[in-house]
Motif scaffolding. Structure first.
Motif, PDB file in Angstrom:
ATOM      1  N   LEU A 208       0.825  -1.211   0.000  1.00 35.02           N
ATOM      2  CA  LEU A 208       0.000   0.000   0.000  1.00 35.02           C
ATOM      3  C   LEU A 208       0.859   1.261   0.000  1.00 35.02           C
ATOM      4  O   LEU A 208       0.413   2.330  -0.419  1.00 35.02           O
ATOM      5  CB  LEU A 208      -0.938   0.005   1.212  1.00 35.02           C
ATOM      6  CG  LEU A 208      -2.036  -1.065   1.235  1.00 35.02           C
ATOM      7  CD1 LEU A 208      -2.842  -0.969   2.519  1.00 35.02           C
ATOM      8  CD2 LEU A 208      -2.949  -0.945   0.019  1.00 35.02           C
ATOM      9  N   LEU A 288     -14.169  -0.650  -5.454  1.00 36.03           N
ATOM     10  CA  LEU A 288     -13.226  -0.162  -4.450  1.00 36.03           C
ATOM     11  C   LEU A 288     -11.832   0.016  -5.049  1.00 36.03           C
ATOM     12  O   LEU A 288     -11.144   1.000  -4.763  1.00 36.03           O
ATOM     13  CB  LEU A 288     -13.161  -1.131  -3.263  1.00 36.03           C
ATOM     14  CG  LEU A 288     -14.360  -1.143  -2.323  1.00 36.03           C
ATOM     15  CD1 LEU A 288     -14.216  -2.264  -1.304  1.00 36.03           C
ATOM     16  CD2 LEU A 288     -14.512   0.198  -1.615  1.00 36.03           C
ATOM     17  N   LEU A 289     -11.424  -0.939  -5.888  1.00 37.39           N
ATOM     18  CA  LEU A 289     -10.127  -0.838  -6.548  1.00 37.39           C
ATOM     19  C   LEU A 289     -10.071   0.391  -7.444  1.00 37.39           C
ATOM     20  O   LEU A 289      -9.075   1.139  -7.446  1.00 37.39           O
ATOM     21  CB  LEU A 289      -9.841  -2.107  -7.350  1.00 37.39           C
ATOM     22  CG  LEU A 289      -8.545  -2.114  -8.160  1.00 37.39           C
ATOM     23  CD1 LEU A 289      -7.334  -1.978  -7.247  1.00 37.39           C
ATOM     24  CD2 LEU A 289      -8.438  -3.402  -8.993  1.00 37.39           C
ATOM     25  N   HIS A 292      -9.822   3.461  -5.309  1.00 36.70           N
ATOM     26  CA  HIS A 292      -8.471   3.509  -4.745  1.00 36.70           C
ATOM     27  C   HIS A 292      -7.491   4.110  -5.757  1.00 36.70           C
ATOM     28  O   HIS A 292      -6.745   5.053  -5.448  1.00 36.70           O
ATOM     29  CB  HIS A 292      -8.056   2.095  -4.349  1.00 36.70           C
ATOM     30  CG  HIS A 292      -6.694   1.996  -3.736  1.00 36.70           C
ATOM     31  ND1 HIS A 292      -6.061   0.790  -3.500  1.00 36.70           N
ATOM     32  CD2 HIS A 292      -5.817   2.945  -3.326  1.00 36.70           C
ATOM     33  CE1 HIS A 292      -4.888   1.011  -2.955  1.00 36.70           C
ATOM     34  NE2 HIS A 292      -4.708   2.304  -2.841  1.00 36.70           N
ATOM     35  N   ILE A 343      -4.812   5.926   1.980  1.00 35.86           N
ATOM     36  CA  ILE A 343      -5.799   5.799   0.907  1.00 35.86           C
ATOM     37  C   ILE A 343      -6.142   4.325   0.683  1.00 35.86           C
ATOM     38  O   ILE A 343      -7.310   3.963   0.505  1.00 35.86           O
ATOM     39  CB  ILE A 343      -5.278   6.453  -0.387  1.00 35.86           C
ATOM     40  CG1 ILE A 343      -5.211   7.967  -0.226  1.00 35.86           C
ATOM     41  CG2 ILE A 343      -6.153   6.087  -1.586  1.00 35.86           C
ATOM     42  CD1 ILE A 343      -4.500   8.690  -1.359  1.00 35.86           C
ATOM     43  N   GLY A 344      -5.122   3.479   0.719  1.00 37.10           N
ATOM     44  CA  GLY A 344      -5.366   2.047   0.578  1.00 37.10           C
ATOM     45  C   GLY A 344      -6.237   1.498   1.693  1.00 37.10           C
ATOM     46  O   GLY A 344      -7.110   0.649   1.463  1.00 37.10           O
ATOM     47  N   CYS A 346      -8.491   3.209   3.387  1.00 37.87           N
ATOM     48  CA  CYS A 346      -9.845   3.744   3.211  1.00 37.87           C
ATOM     49  C   CYS A 346     -10.668   2.916   2.236  1.00 37.87           C
ATOM     50  O   CYS A 346     -11.888   2.780   2.401  1.00 37.87           O
ATOM     51  CB  CYS A 346      -9.775   5.195   2.723  1.00 37.87           C
ATOM     52  SG  CYS A 346      -9.168   6.365   3.946  1.00 37.87           S
ATOM     53  N   PHE A 347     -10.010   2.368   1.220  1.00 39.56           N
ATOM     54  CA  PHE A 347     -10.728   1.640   0.180  1.00 39.56           C
ATOM     55  C   PHE A 347     -10.445   0.134   0.216  1.00 39.56           C
ATOM     56  O   PHE A 347     -10.612  -0.559  -0.783  1.00 39.56           O
ATOM     57  CB  PHE A 347     -10.373   2.219  -1.197  1.00 39.56           C
ATOM     58  CG  PHE A 347     -10.812   3.645  -1.369  1.00 39.56           C
ATOM     59  CD1 PHE A 347     -12.134   3.946  -1.655  1.00 39.56           C
ATOM     60  CD2 PHE A 347      -9.916   4.691  -1.199  1.00 39.56           C
ATOM     61  CE1 PHE A 347     -12.545   5.275  -1.794  1.00 39.56           C
ATOM     62  CE2 PHE A 347     -10.319   6.011  -1.329  1.00 39.56           C
ATOM     63  CZ  PHE A 347     -11.640   6.306  -1.625  1.00 39.56           C
ATOM     64  N   SER A 348     -10.062  -0.342   1.372  1.00 38.97           N
ATOM     65  CA  SER A 348      -9.765  -1.769   1.518  1.00 38.97           C
ATOM     66  C   SER A 348     -11.036  -2.613   1.424  1.00 38.97           C
ATOM     67  O   SER A 348     -12.090  -2.231   1.926  1.00 38.97           O
ATOM     68  CB  SER A 348      -9.082  -2.013   2.864  1.00 38.97           C
ATOM     69  OG  SER A 348      -8.866  -3.382   3.075  1.00 38.97           O
TER      70      SER A 348
END
Length: 430
Positions: A208, A288-289, A292, A343-344, A346-348
């Motif tokens: 990440l 989500l990806l 991200h 950021i990673g 948050c969108f895991s």
């Protein structure tokens, strides 16, 4: 010569007394002025020695993954190098080769994993090393008021649990990661990349930080001089994984670097408020990806990049760029790396309880880096407290998950409004 020695001694004594007098005169500001970060963190670090001993002696150890780790590395010791055949009580081995070697060392150090108490003390040492590395980063940046460091160490039950009561591999990976960041701050980029790759070899979550690290390398060196550093990272992964790659290359890569791994809904900390079918949906994962990657691109383009510089200019050799390249400050290095990781998070697709250590030690820096000046200290501390509460709520609830996302959103917005730190003079690159 004797006279010179006495003068030096007298001068040193005078400086010490002057420093002590200043501290005494500003004693009411010691917890609020970043200049006293070293003093406060040193006291907290020594206090943490006692805290860890107390936790190990008084709080019951909980078996979750330790036995599985030992079973997995025991399989390697017994001669099994096919990753698809390595497994423990909780499932197959899903970590890269660096994990195997480190926990193999722990296997032998703890009498084949049986001496758990010794393992706890080894992890307490890992914790104290991690804290030293983290405190050094904060000392270099001097952005966060010292009183906040109480929340970074002594006040977090979950973090102590992850280290000394659960013995997860996550904190081992983060220890190497923070060591790498310290090397980046000291401008030892090549050695830092080697240590970063070692961290990735313990657990993939360290990737990440990779977008931020790539941006920093391109900023400092341009594309051609970045390639050798990226190649070093790849070579380390290749060498560590070589015994397993020779046995079953596809099996090793698919297990150790499984980006499509499915998580169980019952363990999620961040998406409890969703219906399970949506949580498991591949379309949700792809969304989500996409979010991200979009957020990383926006931050790189609008927040990380130097004013007046195009993104394509990052590919050029710094010596021929216009305007001339200037040294990245400690603030810029830390902010880009910590933001990339955040950021990673948050969108895991899912966050499990041990994943808290992935970003816990970075949260104060991120919150105090926010560009919203009206965001008072009390509100920042409140956000830290709400995040801690969300991670300590077991099992997670709709409210704890939503609270976590709200806190993440506030922090992300503050980072977006953060002004770009000013660059400094040119520096020697390693």
């Amino acid at each position: 010569m004797a006279g010179v020695g006495k003068k030096k001694s007298a001068g040193a004594t005078s400086r010490i007394w002057t420093t002590l007098r200043t501290i005494w005169q500003e004693k009411h500001l010691v917890l609020f002025k970043a200049e006293y970060t070293f003093l406060v963190t040193a006291l907290l670090w020594f206090l943490e020695i006692g805290v860890n001993i107390w936790v190990i002696q008084k709080v019951a150890y909980t078996e979750i993954d330790w036995k599985a780790y030992m079973d997995e590395v025991e399989g390697v010791i017994n001669g099994t190098y096919d990753y698809t055949q390595l497994k423990g009580d909780t499932g197959p081995l899903v970590y890269p080769a660096g994990f195997v070697y480190i926990f193999m060392g722990l296997y032998y150090a703890t009498d084949h994993g049986a001496n758990i108490r010794l393992g706890q003390y080894i992890f307490a040492i890992f914790y104290l090393i991690t804290l030293l590395l983290v405190f050094r980063i904060y000392h270099r940046t001097k952005k966060v008021p010292p009183y906040v460091f109480f929340f970074v160490c002594c006040a977090s039950y979950r973090i102590h649990s992850i280290f000394v009561l659960r013995l997860f591999n996550d904190p081992v990976a983060m220890m190497f990661l923070f060591a790498a960041i310290n090397l980046f701050l000291d401008r030892h980029w090549t050695l830092g990349c080697a240590l970063y790759s070692l961290a990735v070899s313990v657990k993939m979550n360290v990737l990440l930080f990779a977008p931020g690290l790539l941006f920093l390398l391109l900023s400092e060196f341009g594309l051609l001089k970045t390639i050798p550093k990226l190649s070093l990272c790849a070579i380390i992964q290749l060498l560590l994984g070589l015994p397993f790659l020779l046995e079953n290359p596809l099996g090793y890569i698919s297990r150790a670097f499984d980006l499509g791994r499915q998580f169980l809904f019952k363990w999620t900390v961040n998406w409890r408020f969703l219906p399970e079918w949506l949580f498991l949906s591949r379309y949700f994962h792809l969304a989500l990806l996409g979010a991200h990657l979009l957020m990383l691109a926006l931050f790189a383009w609008r927040r990380w990049k130097r004013p007046g510089e195009s993104m394509l200019a990052l590919l050029k050799d710094p010596a021929v760029r216009d305007p001339p390249v200037q040294k990245l400050t400690s603030d810029q290095i830390v902010l880009v790396l910590f933001t990339s990781n955040f950021i990673g998070m948050c969108f895991s697709r899912s966050l499990h309880y041990q994943f808290y250590v992935w970003y816990f030690h970075t949260l104060p820096y991120l919150l105090w880096s926010g560009g919203v000046k009206k965001m008072a200290h009390l509100l920042r501390v409140l956000i830290l407290g709400l995040i801690e509460l969300s991670w300590n709520t077991y099992p997670s609830t709709n409210y704890s998950s939503l609270s976590l996302h709200v806190c993440h959103l506030i922090a992300l917005l503050c980072l977006w409004f953060n002004p770009t730190p000013a660059p400094q003079e040119k520096a020697k690159r390693h």
